[in-house]
Design a protein around this motif. Structure first.
Motif, PDB file in Angstrom:
ATOM      1  N   GLY A 264       3.029   5.873  -5.670  1.00  0.00           N
ATOM      2  CA  GLY A 264       3.216   5.636  -7.097  1.00  0.00           C
ATOM      3  C   GLY A 264       4.534   4.942  -7.386  1.00  0.00           C
ATOM      4  N   ILE A 265       4.571   4.197  -8.467  1.00  0.00           N
ATOM      5  CA  ILE A 265       5.738   3.367  -8.772  1.00  0.00           C
ATOM      6  C   ILE A 265       6.956   4.208  -9.117  1.00  0.00           C
ATOM      7  CG2 ILE A 265       5.202   3.123 -11.236  1.00  0.00           C
ATOM      8  CD1 ILE A 265       6.609   0.404  -8.862  1.00  0.00           C
ATOM      9  N   ALA A 266       6.760   5.354  -9.781  1.00  0.00           N
ATOM     10  CA  ALA A 266       7.909   6.177 -10.163  1.00  0.00           C
ATOM     11  C   ALA A 266       8.656   6.675  -8.937  1.00  0.00           C
ATOM     12  CB  ALA A 266       7.450   7.357 -11.022  1.00  0.00           C
ATOM     13  N   PHE A 267       7.933   7.053  -7.911  1.00  0.00           N
ATOM     14  CA  PHE A 267       8.559   7.576  -6.699  1.00  0.00           C
ATOM     15  C   PHE A 267       9.107   6.469  -5.811  1.00  0.00           C
ATOM     16  CE2 PHE A 267       8.681   9.428  -2.444  1.00  0.00           C
ATOM     17  CZ  PHE A 267       9.329  10.624  -2.698  1.00  0.00           C
TER      18      PHE A 267
ATOM     19  N   PHE B 219       0.822  -1.211   0.000  1.00  0.00           N
ATOM     20  CA  PHE B 219       0.000   0.000   0.000  1.00  0.00           C
ATOM     21  C   PHE B 219       0.860   1.267   0.000  1.00  0.00           C
ATOM     22  CE2 PHE B 219      -3.241  -3.041   1.248  1.00  0.00           C
ATOM     23  CZ  PHE B 219      -4.324  -2.586   0.506  1.00  0.00           C
ATOM     24  N   TYR B 220       2.100   1.168   0.465  1.00  0.00           N
ATOM     25  CA  TYR B 220       3.001   2.312   0.322  1.00  0.00           C
ATOM     26  C   TYR B 220       3.241   2.606  -1.159  1.00  0.00           C
ATOM     27  CZ  TYR B 220       7.353   4.926   0.082  1.00  0.00           C
ATOM     28  OH  TYR B 220       8.305   5.861  -0.237  1.00  0.00           O
ATOM     29  N   VAL B 221       3.482   1.563  -1.936  1.00  0.00           N
ATOM     30  CA  VAL B 221       3.698   1.750  -3.382  1.00  0.00           C
ATOM     31  C   VAL B 221       2.449   2.341  -4.034  1.00  0.00           C
ATOM     32  CG1 VAL B 221       4.139   0.566  -5.569  1.00  0.00           C
ATOM     33  CG2 VAL B 221       5.429  -0.072  -3.517  1.00  0.00           C
ATOM     34  N   LEU B 222       1.268   1.863  -3.642  1.00  0.00           N
ATOM     35  CA  LEU B 222       0.030   2.414  -4.198  1.00  0.00           C
ATOM     36  C   LEU B 222      -0.176   3.864  -3.762  1.00  0.00           C
ATOM     37  CD1 LEU B 222      -2.487  -0.553  -3.787  1.00  0.00           C
ATOM     38  CD2 LEU B 222      -1.082   0.044  -5.755  1.00  0.00           C
TER      39      LEU B 222
ATOM     40  N   TYR C  82      -3.625   2.964 -18.313  1.00  0.00           N
ATOM     41  CA  TYR C  82      -3.821   2.477 -16.947  1.00  0.00           C
ATOM     42  C   TYR C  82      -3.694   3.637 -15.968  1.00  0.00           C
ATOM     43  CZ  TYR C  82      -3.110  -2.146 -18.964  1.00  0.00           C
ATOM     44  OH  TYR C  82      -3.217  -3.273 -19.724  1.00  0.00           O
ATOM     45  N   ASN C  83      -4.447   3.540 -14.856  1.00  0.00           N
ATOM     46  CA  ASN C  83      -4.297   4.543 -13.812  1.00  0.00           C
ATOM     47  C   ASN C  83      -3.058   4.236 -12.977  1.00  0.00           C
ATOM     48  OD1 ASN C  83      -5.003   2.567 -11.833  1.00  0.00           O
ATOM     49  ND2 ASN C  83      -7.175   2.962 -12.218  1.00  0.00           N
ATOM     50  N   ALA C  84      -2.763   5.119 -12.024  1.00  0.00           N
ATOM     51  CA  ALA C  84      -1.522   5.004 -11.250  1.00  0.00           C
ATOM     52  C   ALA C  84      -1.458   3.708 -10.455  1.00  0.00           C
ATOM     53  CB  ALA C  84      -1.398   6.202 -10.316  1.00  0.00           C
ATOM     54  N   ALA C  85      -2.560   3.303  -9.831  1.00  0.00           N
ATOM     55  CA  ALA C  85      -2.564   2.078  -9.022  1.00  0.00           C
ATOM     56  C   ALA C  85      -2.324   0.849  -9.889  1.00  0.00           C
ATOM     57  CB  ALA C  85      -3.888   1.955  -8.274  1.00  0.00           C
ATOM     58  N   SER C  86      -2.959   0.799 -11.067  1.00  0.00           N
ATOM     59  CA  SER C  86      -2.792  -0.347 -11.960  1.00  0.00           C
ATOM     60  C   SER C  86      -1.359  -0.451 -12.455  1.00  0.00           C
ATOM     61  CB  SER C  86      -3.756  -0.235 -13.141  1.00  0.00           C
ATOM     62  OG  SER C  86      -5.098  -0.214 -12.701  1.00  0.00           O
ATOM     63  N   ARG C  87      -0.753   0.689 -12.783  1.00  0.00           N
ATOM     64  CA  ARG C  87       0.645   0.671 -13.231  1.00  0.00           C
ATOM     65  C   ARG C  87       1.565   0.184 -12.111  1.00  0.00           C
ATOM     66  NH1 ARG C  87      -0.677   5.785 -15.319  1.00  0.00           N
ATOM     67  NH2 ARG C  87       0.629   6.801 -13.725  1.00  0.00           N
ATOM     68  N   SER C  88       1.304   0.631 -10.891  1.00  0.00           N
ATOM     69  CA  SER C  88       2.136   0.206  -9.760  1.00  0.00           C
ATOM     70  C   SER C  88       2.042  -1.293  -9.536  1.00  0.00           C
ATOM     71  CB  SER C  88       1.712   0.954  -8.486  1.00  0.00           C
ATOM     72  OG  SER C  88       1.883   2.349  -8.635  1.00  0.00           O
ATOM     73  N   ILE C  89       0.828  -1.837  -9.585  1.00  0.00           N
ATOM     74  CA  ILE C  89       0.638  -3.277  -9.387  1.00  0.00           C
ATOM     75  C   ILE C  89       1.317  -4.058 -10.507  1.00  0.00           C
ATOM     76  CG2 ILE C  89      -1.097  -5.112  -9.329  1.00  0.00           C
ATOM     77  CD1 ILE C  89      -2.986  -3.113  -7.967  1.00  0.00           C
ATOM     78  N   LEU C  90       1.217  -3.553 -11.729  1.00  0.00           N
ATOM     79  CA  LEU C  90       1.835  -4.230 -12.871  1.00  0.00           C
ATOM     80  C   LEU C  90       3.357  -4.256 -12.728  1.00  0.00           C
ATOM     81  CD1 LEU C  90       0.940  -5.604 -15.478  1.00  0.00           C
ATOM     82  CD2 LEU C  90       1.230  -3.415 -16.662  1.00  0.00           C
ATOM     83  N   TYR C  91       3.948  -3.140 -12.310  1.00  0.00           N
ATOM     84  CA  TYR C  91       5.395  -3.088 -12.096  1.00  0.00           C
ATOM     85  C   TYR C  91       5.819  -4.056 -10.994  1.00  0.00           C
ATOM     86  CZ  TYR C  91       6.676   0.944 -15.022  1.00  0.00           C
ATOM     87  OH  TYR C  91       6.953   1.776 -16.069  1.00  0.00           O
TER      88      TYR C  91
ATOM     89  N   PHE D  37      10.719   3.840  -6.454  1.00  0.00           N
ATOM     90  CA  PHE D  37      12.042   3.328  -6.792  1.00  0.00           C
ATOM     91  C   PHE D  37      13.130   3.989  -5.958  1.00  0.00           C
ATOM     92  CE2 PHE D  37      10.239   2.051 -11.070  1.00  0.00           C
ATOM     93  CZ  PHE D  37      10.369   0.694 -10.829  1.00  0.00           C
ATOM     94  N   ILE D  38      12.812   5.119  -5.338  1.00  0.00           N
ATOM     95  CA  ILE D  38      13.766   5.774  -4.442  1.00  0.00           C
ATOM     96  C   ILE D  38      14.087   4.873  -3.256  1.00  0.00           C
ATOM     97  CG2 ILE D  38      14.068   7.735  -2.861  1.00  0.00           C
ATOM     98  CD1 ILE D  38      12.432   9.422  -4.747  1.00  0.00           C
ATOM     99  N   VAL D  39      13.092   4.179  -2.730  1.00  0.00           N
ATOM    100  CA  VAL D  39      13.267   3.369  -1.514  1.00  0.00           C
ATOM    101  C   VAL D  39      13.280   1.877  -1.808  1.00  0.00           C
ATOM    102  CG1 VAL D  39      12.118   5.152  -0.165  1.00  0.00           C
ATOM    103  CG2 VAL D  39      10.780   3.251  -1.044  1.00  0.00           C
ATOM    104  N   LEU D  40      13.166   1.483  -3.064  1.00  0.00           N
ATOM    105  CA  LEU D  40      12.984   0.069  -3.394  1.00  0.00           C
ATOM    106  C   LEU D  40      14.256  -0.781  -3.365  1.00  0.00           C
ATOM    107  CD1 LEU D  40      10.467  -1.541  -3.962  1.00  0.00           C
ATOM    108  CD2 LEU D  40      10.914  -1.341  -6.410  1.00  0.00           C
ATOM    109  N   PRO D  41      15.484  -0.236  -3.543  1.00  0.00           N
ATOM    110  CA  PRO D  41      16.664  -1.114  -3.604  1.00  0.00           C
ATOM    111  C   PRO D  41      16.810  -2.056  -2.425  1.00  0.00           C
ATOM    112  CG  PRO D  41      17.245   1.094  -4.290  1.00  0.00           C
ATOM    113  CD  PRO D  41      15.837   1.166  -3.792  1.00  0.00           C
TER     114      PRO D  41
END
Length: 722
Positions: free
Chosen positions: A310-313, A304-307, A593-602, A315-319
């Motif tokens: 957003g997926i673009a942002f 839910f943090y990613v949702l 796709y909306n922002a949530a759908s793109r995040s889930i897909l990524y 990636f800052i904390v994803l490594p």
């Protein structure tokens, strides 16, 4: 032996080893440069120079001229460097492992100098626990980074808020500033989240490069968790106050398709608060299962943090979370196998030693930890135990010691103590690990003082066994003098000293200088229970049992680098193609796709790429080593249960050419150890002081080592925060 020399080696290093040392030095230098660049980005991120000059250019370069959209900026600028660091760390550790296997090297430690002083405890009591000067400096630097981000963000945001700009949004000045501050507080919290998962990656390639283990780094995860939840809680409360003042409390339940989803952030915050509340020491100790199961909410938190952002942002904390996911899936694959349990030595002191079959290729260092699951007790609970065996002394077996102290361990002890050999039952056991240090730092010292309380003796058993093996196989490397100070509550606990010797028996070398001082604090004389026999139970094999082996084989670091790099490349290719031709079609300017759908897909693509590459690597290694492992399990005989007397029933037992282990031991009934006298009386230019026991005992030893009364004491605490 010349004690002034800086290095003592069992073999003379060849030119190839010198080349490897050069390569390792270059790798560490490159890693340092990359990390400093990564930190520099975090420092620069809140500044106007970054946001007005650099950011627009980089968004153009990484966004529109590539296949990754706006996510390309954070993907290549913040995620790629950390994964590159992890891969370089794997290469460094592979070269270090090869040298460790080929050459027994002893680095001499010095008790003086700035570096030695930086490693000594500076804070002993307090909420941070035992903290060295180095740790305190890095903590202060990290807090300074957070404060820098916060104040620079506010300094740049507040001048933009004017009565006119606030009136356009129907806000008052203080409301506009509160909203701006709430947003910036959330941005600051991302710095904590970026590093939160790195300390809990058990098979991390970053921590060992720094001389750390995942177990010893748990406190950093705790510190980061407290900072993160404090910041995110303030972030959420500020928005609640803002919405209430604007009479827009309904914003709490909105799910925006184009902007940040508020309800997703609230779900993430609530799951984080549950984990935070159950992680406090008093709750964790009394209700461990509540703590254990509630921590699985990290999946809900991150999803839910990613949702929310957003997926673009994200990636800052994803490594860090990416490395954690790779490690977690590898652990899942390893836990699917049942391992071959050979025997159990059951002691009267509610203690049992389990011995497993092990692949010869599996090497580990003393104080390593193994996570154990017994499905007949609990299918979900995994418990860490110190490995007491030595891979140099016992190449085909691995042992752990379990003390009956909690519900899970009590059930297991009762099961072992009443095990009926005549039945056809088998005890199914799964493991994860082993995990531990990549080098034996205790060899740097002239003398070792190991202080333990109760079951804290277990990591020191592995060190003693490793030194026994070293004394038998090496003639040119002097082993340090060993002093084991162990405190037990009851006389029956003395039986734990029997576990210093493996069940198979061995011949101690006369070169091993060991002295054991055992203190029994509550009993004034030996009890009858102390002299009870040790019961050894042997278990029947199951066709599906396998010896414990490294999940990625002998070259595990190279395989881990291959998984990290190949999974990331696959992710880039799939995401690039999807973004260019499916999410943002060429003939359309608008996303399908909306922002949530793109995040889930990524996230889906990310998980699938990790699962594919990890599974392929594990299957390859299983196929390569399966035949040898199967033969090793099938060739094990299963004798009947046996009983043997404790070493402490006959003080005349001779087990070494000159003196037995019993004769090396002094028993002190009704006494507590005078740790200050023992430590200060230990001779040597460098004395390693290792402590594993209750909190007060660790603090007492830390106080002595940091007091300045002796400059030759080097403190190391084994707290087993897991």
């Amino acid at each position: 032996m010349d004690h002034k020399s800086a290095r003592v080696s069992a073999k003379t290093p060849s030119s190839g080893d010198e080349l490897k040392d050069v390569i390792k030095g270059l790798i560490k230098l490159l890693m340092l440069v990359i990390f400093l660049g990564y930190v520099f980005i975090w420092i620069l991120m809140p500044t106007l120079i970054y946001r007005t000059k650099w950011l627009p250019v980089m968004r153009t370069e990484f966004g529109f001229s590539t296949y990754f959209g706006l996510a390309g900026l954070t993907l290549f600028m913040l995620m790629f460097p950390m994964l590159l660091l992890a891969c370089l760390g794997c290469l460094y550790l592979h070269l270090k492992k090869q040298k460790t296997n080929n050459h027994l090297i002893r680095e001499k430690a010095t008790g003086r100098g700035v570096l030695a002083a930086m490693r000594r405890p500076m804070l002993v009591k307090g909420p941070l626990g035992i903290v060295s000067a180095t740790e305190l400096i890095f903590l202060a630097m990290f807090v300074a980074l957070l404060l820098w981000n916060f104040f620079i963000y506010l300094r740049n945001a507040f001048p933009m808020i004017t009565p006119q700009s606030a009136a356009k949004l129907h806000q008052k000045i203080w409301q506009a500033k509160l909203e701006a501050m709430a947003i910036r507080i959330g941005l600051v919290g991302n710095a904590c989240l970026a590093f939160l998962f790195i300390p809990v990656v058990r098979g991390s390639s970053l921590l060992p490069v720094l001389g750390l283990t995942s177990e010893s780094s748990i406190k950093y995860h705790i510190w980061l968790g407290h900072l993160l939840m404090t910041i995110f809680t303030v972030h959420g409360l500020c928005f609640v106050v803002y919405w209430a003042s604007m009479h827009e409390i309904s914003q709490m339940v909105t799910w925006s398709k184009t902007e940040m989803s508020n309800i997703a952030g609230e779900i993430a915050l609530l799951s984080g608060l549950v984990m935070w509340a159950t992680s406090y020491p008093s709750i964790r100790r009394r209700f461990f299962e509540v703590f254990f199961y509630s921590h699985y909410l990290y999946i809900i938190f991150m999803f839910f943090y990613v949702l929310h952002v957003g997926i673009a942002f994200c990636f800052i904390v994803l490594p860090g979370f990416y490395m954690f996911m790779v490690d977690r899936f590898l652990r899942f694959l390893q836990s699917r196998d049942n391992v071959r349990l050979l025997s159990a030595r059951v002691l009267s002191s509610n203690t049992a030693e389990l011995t497993f079959s092990k692949a010869k290729e599996l090497m580990y260092n003393p104080t390593s930890t193994l996570f154990v699951n017994v499905p007949s007790i609990s299918k979900l609970q995994w418990h860490p135990f110190t490995i007491t065996s030595s891979s140099n002394l016992e190449p085909e077996t691995l042992s752990i010691v379990i003390k009956s102290e909690g519900k899970w361990s009590t059930k297991l002890y009762k099961m072992l103590s009443t095990w009926d050999h005549d039945t056809d039952r088998t005890l199914s056991v799964s493991v994860e690990g082993p995990y531990g240090p990549v080098s034996t730092d205790f060899l740097r010292h002239d003398a070792l003082v190991m202080v333990s309380g109760g079951s804290g003796i277990t990591p020191f058993i592995s060190i003693i066994r490793d030194l026994i093996a070293m004394s038998q196989t090496t003639t040119t490397c002097e082993t340090p003098k060993i002093t084991l100070v162990c405190a037990f509550k009851k006389a029956s606990d003395i039986a734990m000293l029997d576990l210093i010797l493996p069940s198979s028996g061995l011949k101690l070398s006369s070169d091993l200088n060991i002295q054991i001082e055992a203190f029994i604090t509550k009993d004034n004389e030996p009890s009858d229970e102390e002299t009870q026999k040790i019961r050894t139970v042997w278990f029947k094999p199951s066709p599906s049992d396998r010896p414990i082996s490294a999940i990625l084989g002998p070259n595990s670091w190279l395989w881990l680098a291959a998984i990290l790099s190949s999974s990331f490349i696959i992710f880039l290719i799939v995401v690039g193609v999807m973004t260019r031709y499916y999410i943002y079609p060429i003939d359309q300017n608008k996303s399908k796709y909306n922002a949530a759908s793109r995040s889930i897909l990524y996230l889906l693509v990310l998980c699938v790429s990790i699962m594919m590459t990890s599974s392929a690597a594990v299957l390859w290694n299983k196929k390569k080593y399966k035949v040898e492992g199967s033969k090793q399990v099938q060739n094990v005989d299963v004798p009947s249960p046996t009983s043997s007397p404790s070493l402490w029933t006959d003080r005349e037992i001779e087990s070494t050419p000159k003196e037995s282990l019993v004769q090396c031991t002094n028993l002190h009934f009704g006494e507590r150890p005078d740790l200050k006298k023992i430590l200060l009386d230990t001779k040597g230019s460098s004395v390693g002081v290792m402590i594993c026991g209750p909190k007060k005992m660790r603090q007492e030893v830390a106080n002595i080592c940091s007091s300045g009364l002796a400059e030759n004491l080097h403190f190391q605490s084994i707290s087993f925060s897991w």
